[in-house]
Design a protein around this motif. Structure first.
Motif, short mmCIF file in Angstrom:
data_model
loop_
_atom_site.label_atom_id
_atom_site.label_comp_id
_atom_site.label_asym_id
_atom_site.label_seq_id
_atom_site.Cartn_x
_atom_site.Cartn_y
_atom_site.Cartn_z
N HIS A 13 4.69 10.04 -7.90
CA HIS A 13 4.27 10.78 -6.71
C HIS A 13 4.47 9.91 -5.48
O HIS A 13 4.63 8.71 -5.58
N HIS A 15 2.89 9.29 -1.57
CA HIS A 15 1.81 9.47 -0.60
C HIS A 15 2.49 9.48 0.77
O HIS A 15 2.88 8.43 1.27
N HIS A 17 2.88 10.01 4.71
CA HIS A 17 2.27 10.08 6.04
C HIS A 17 3.06 9.15 6.95
O HIS A 17 3.95 8.44 6.51
N HIS A 26 -2.31 7.29 8.92
CA HIS A 26 -2.21 8.57 8.20
C HIS A 26 -1.88 9.74 9.13
O HIS A 26 -2.50 10.80 9.05
N SER A 28 0.15 12.94 10.30
CA SER A 28 0.92 13.97 9.61
C SER A 28 2.40 13.75 9.86
O SER A 28 2.79 13.26 10.93
N ILE A 58 2.19 13.97 -1.86
CA ILE A 58 0.81 14.12 -1.44
C ILE A 58 0.75 13.86 0.06
O ILE A 58 1.15 12.80 0.53
N MET A 59 0.26 14.83 0.81
CA MET A 59 0.08 14.66 2.25
C MET A 59 -1.42 14.62 2.51
O MET A 59 -2.08 15.64 2.59
N GLU A 60 -1.93 13.40 2.62
CA GLU A 60 -3.36 13.18 2.73
C GLU A 60 -3.77 13.03 4.19
O GLU A 60 -3.94 11.94 4.70
N GLN A 61 -3.86 14.16 4.84
CA GLN A 61 -4.26 14.16 6.24
C GLN A 61 -5.27 15.29 6.46
O GLN A 61 -5.28 16.27 5.73
N TRP A 62 -6.03 15.15 7.50
CA TRP A 62 -6.95 16.17 7.94
C TRP A 62 -6.71 16.38 9.43
O TRP A 62 -7.52 16.00 10.27
N LEU A 69 -0.65 20.39 9.49
CA LEU A 69 -0.29 20.11 8.11
C LEU A 69 0.70 21.15 7.58
O LEU A 69 1.64 20.81 6.86
#
Length: 86
Positions: A13, A15, A17, A26, A28, A58-62, A69
């Protein structure tokens, strides 16, 4: 890094960003350096294609707004569907 990594080592996988080099912020995808020039992302995707990557991204953003996103996912999908540039 991928160019130096043995082809026998699987990539399960990614990660995904962005940052601007000053911190692990991080951001987007398409809100950092690739907003102006997506060459780096295109090169990464080309290398992953050559390795026959079939794992998860995996797009680990908020992000705020959350639609950022969705835009990142759509932009990445567009690059994935594009022909290899190498």
């Amino acid at each position: 890094y991928l160019d130096r990594l043995s082809p026998q080592i699987p990539i399960a996988h990614i990660h995904a960003h962005e940052n601007r080099g000053e911190a692990d912020s991080h951001l987007s995808l398409f809100t950092g350096p690739s907003q102006q020039d997506a060459t780096g992302l295109k090169g990464l995707l080309d290398r992953l294609r050559q390795r026959e990557f079939s794992g998860s991204v995996i797009m680990e953003q908020w992000p705020d707004p959350p639609e950022t996103l969705v835009a990142a996912r759509n932009g990445l999908r567009t690059l994935i569907d594009a022909p290899i540039t190498r």
